[in-house]
Design an enzyme around this catalytic site. Structure first.
Site, mmCIF file in Angstrom:
data_model
loop_
_atom_site.group_PDB
_atom_site.id
_atom_site.type_symbol
_atom_site.label_atom_id
_atom_site.label_comp_id
_atom_site.label_asym_id
_atom_site.label_seq_id
_atom_site.Cartn_x
_atom_site.Cartn_y
_atom_site.Cartn_z
ATOM 1 N N LEU A 67 0.834 -1.204 0.000
ATOM 2 C CA LEU A 67 0.000 0.000 0.000
ATOM 3 C C LEU A 67 0.871 1.257 0.000
ATOM 4 C CD1 LEU A 67 -2.642 -1.264 2.576
ATOM 5 C CD2 LEU A 67 -2.834 -1.217 0.079
ATOM 6 N N PRO A 68 0.260 2.432 -0.321
ATOM 7 C CA PRO A 68 1.088 3.636 -0.459
ATOM 8 C C PRO A 68 1.830 4.059 0.811
ATOM 9 C CG PRO A 68 -1.064 3.962 -1.499
ATOM 10 C CD PRO A 68 -1.124 2.659 -0.754
ATOM 11 N N THR A 98 6.424 0.744 1.926
ATOM 12 C CA THR A 98 7.456 1.522 2.625
ATOM 13 C C THR A 98 6.736 2.466 3.579
ATOM 14 O OG1 THR A 98 8.887 1.470 0.676
ATOM 15 C CG2 THR A 98 9.397 3.110 2.355
ATOM 16 N N LYS A 173 15.602 0.243 4.674
ATOM 17 C CA LYS A 173 15.074 0.749 3.397
ATOM 18 C C LYS A 173 15.239 2.272 3.303
ATOM 19 C CE LYS A 173 12.239 1.474 -0.122
ATOM 20 N NZ LYS A 173 12.579 1.259 -1.489
ATOM 21 N N LYS A 248 8.370 11.232 0.060
ATOM 22 C CA LYS A 248 7.761 10.551 1.221
ATOM 23 C C LYS A 248 8.839 9.793 2.010
ATOM 24 C CE LYS A 248 6.271 6.411 1.071
ATOM 25 N NZ LYS A 248 5.650 5.085 0.954
HETATM 26 P P1 NAD Z 1 0.558 2.629 -6.136
HETATM 27 O O1 NAD Z 1 -0.067 3.895 -5.676
HETATM 28 O O2 NAD Z 1 0.806 2.400 -7.589
HETATM 29 O O3 NAD Z 1 -0.295 1.357 -5.587
HETATM 30 C C1 NAD Z 1 -0.966 1.322 -4.357
HETATM 31 C C2 NAD Z 1 -2.258 0.532 -4.548
HETATM 32 O O4 NAD Z 1 -2.883 0.366 -3.278
HETATM 33 C C3 NAD Z 1 -3.286 1.227 -5.454
HETATM 34 O O5 NAD Z 1 -3.667 0.344 -6.491
HETATM 35 C C4 NAD Z 1 -4.444 1.545 -4.501
HETATM 36 O O6 NAD Z 1 -5.710 1.492 -5.141
HETATM 37 C C5 NAD Z 1 -4.283 0.451 -3.484
HETATM 38 N N1 NAD Z 1 -4.917 0.721 -2.191
HETATM 39 C C6 NAD Z 1 -4.764 1.800 -1.383
HETATM 40 N N2 NAD Z 1 -5.471 1.646 -0.250
HETATM 41 C C7 NAD Z 1 -6.090 0.449 -0.338
HETATM 42 C C8 NAD Z 1 -6.976 -0.288 0.509
HETATM 43 N N3 NAD Z 1 -7.362 0.179 1.697
HETATM 44 N N4 NAD Z 1 -7.431 -1.477 0.094
HETATM 45 C C9 NAD Z 1 -7.055 -1.979 -1.109
HETATM 46 N N5 NAD Z 1 -6.216 -1.341 -1.966
HETATM 47 C C10 NAD Z 1 -5.752 -0.144 -1.584
HETATM 48 O O7 NAD Z 1 1.938 2.533 -5.303
HETATM 49 P P2 NAD Z 1 3.235 1.652 -5.667
HETATM 50 O O8 NAD Z 1 4.142 2.410 -6.564
HETATM 51 O O9 NAD Z 1 2.784 0.273 -6.054
HETATM 52 O O10 NAD Z 1 3.948 1.622 -4.231
HETATM 53 C C11 NAD Z 1 3.468 0.834 -3.166
HETATM 54 C C12 NAD Z 1 4.482 0.907 -2.024
HETATM 55 O O11 NAD Z 1 5.756 0.437 -2.496
HETATM 56 C C13 NAD Z 1 4.722 2.332 -1.490
HETATM 57 O O12 NAD Z 1 4.847 2.272 -0.095
HETATM 58 C C14 NAD Z 1 6.030 2.745 -2.157
HETATM 59 O O13 NAD Z 1 6.759 3.702 -1.386
HETATM 60 C C15 NAD Z 1 6.761 1.419 -2.232
HETATM 61 N N6 NAD Z 1 7.776 1.311 -3.316
HETATM 62 C C16 NAD Z 1 7.491 1.750 -4.574
HETATM 63 C C17 NAD Z 1 8.471 1.638 -5.563
HETATM 64 C C18 NAD Z 1 8.202 2.122 -6.981
HETATM 65 O O14 NAD Z 1 9.156 2.164 -7.769
HETATM 66 N N7 NAD Z 1 6.981 2.456 -7.326
HETATM 67 C C19 NAD Z 1 9.717 1.069 -5.273
HETATM 68 C C20 NAD Z 1 9.952 0.596 -3.987
HETATM 69 C C21 NAD Z 1 8.969 0.714 -3.000
#
Ligand code: NAD
Length: 296
Positions: A67-68, A98, A173, A248
């Protein structure tokens, strides 16, 4: 490897391809996201669509969330409507989001009070790593829970580290991402100074990659457009890893620095630079767009 029943919530840029890799590895995967299109996409790849978080989580061997931010994770698991009241005590919960270490510890402690095992397992490697199944997982939690988590993590990643107790994955991380942001800013600054003094950025990048300024951003993720065809910089800074997410993570790093009375002048400078970049409307760009702050 034993095939498991896995629940997966959060099918975004990272979670979508991670869940698809679990399906491809032969596990039974139940998926849920607030975004219905993301659920349908995974269903088409062989996952079972759950109609809500509860249906996704009840009775699975392993439950994963991606999740975000902290508030999403805490509201999913904790409180009267949280999964804490529904999860089976045989289920291991793995949170790959994260978030701040304190929130990870709070979720872990409250789940443990109900007899539910938990590890935090944030990832490094970006969308490309999630798609290729080559992520690095940095796990915090008890050793036996780490061993069980590996049964699923091996199908999504290449390097799986046990950093320490619950929350340690998150600390490692953000240390990594703080350093990455500093390297990205410093590399951008050096490349632009070279350009301003008449150098070709590709030639300068080759020289520094073979010299003591060598680092991951120069080798694999050059921030100067046109130097590296595959880097986001050469694709109009399309992410990759968004400026908003880096900002963030730097906020989390600064909180951890304050709580531990650590001196982080370089991290603090990087946090300010990334906040400036957000204010310029670049929040959805790739984090290598920090190069634009230096270019004329
Ligand atoms: P994203 O915003 O693309 O995906 C998050 C998903 O969670 C969305 O599809 C949203 O609809 C869903 N969501 C939110 N609340 C919800 C709930 N209560 N129930 C069900 N679904 C829910 O984000 P992302 O890029 O996939 O990143 C996710 C995590 O990974 C973050 O914490 C980010 O910091 C970390 N991260 C991202 C990357 C990257 O390159 N994007 C790399 C490393 C770590």
């Amino acid at each position: 490897m034993a095939k498991l029943t896995i629940g997966f919530i959060g099918l975004g840029n990272m979670g979508g391809p991670m869940a698809a890799n679990l399906v491809n590895a032969g596990h039974t995967v139940r998926v849920f996201d607030l975004n219905k299109a993301a659920v349908s996409e995974l269903e088409a790849k062989g996952a079972m669509a759950a109609s809500d978080a509860a249906e996704c989580a009840i009775g699975v061997d392993i439950f994963i969330s991606m999740l975000p931010a902290s508030k999403h994770v805490k509201s999913l698991y904790l409180g009267e409507t949280g999964l804490i009241n529904l999860l089976d005590s045989k289920t291991l919960v793995i949170d790959c989001s994260t978030i701040d270490a304190e929130s990870a510890r709070q979720v872990g402690i409250e789940l443990a009070q109900k007899g539910i095992d938990f590890v935090d397992a944030p990832v490094s490697g970006g969308v490309a790593g999630a798609t290729a199944g080559t992520l690095t997982f940095i796990v915090g939690g008890e050793h036996r829970h780490f061993e069980k988590a590996k049964l699923a993590l091996v199908d999504m990643g290449k390097n799986i580290f046990h950093a320490g107790d619950i929350g340690a994955g998150q600390v490692a991380k953000i240390c990594n991402n703080m350093l990455l942001s500093i390297l990205m800013a410093g590399t951008s600054e050096a490349l632009q100074m070279g350009i301003n003094n008449g150098l070709d950025p590709k030639v300068l990048s080759d020289i520094m990659t073979a010299s003591s300024g060598r680092n991951w951003t120069l080798e694999l993720y050059n921030p100067c457009p046109g130097v590296m065809e595959t880097a986001p910089a050469s694709n109009d800074y399309k992410p990759g890893f968004m400026v908003d997410l880096m900002a963030k993570d730097l906020g989390l790093a600064m909180e951890a620095a304050q709580q531990s009375n650590s001196s982080t002048p370089m991290g603090s400078m990087a946090k300010n630079l990334y906040t400036m970049l957000q204010h310029q409307g670049a929040g959805s760009d790739d984090f290598s767009a920090i190069f634009k702050l230096f270019s004329k």
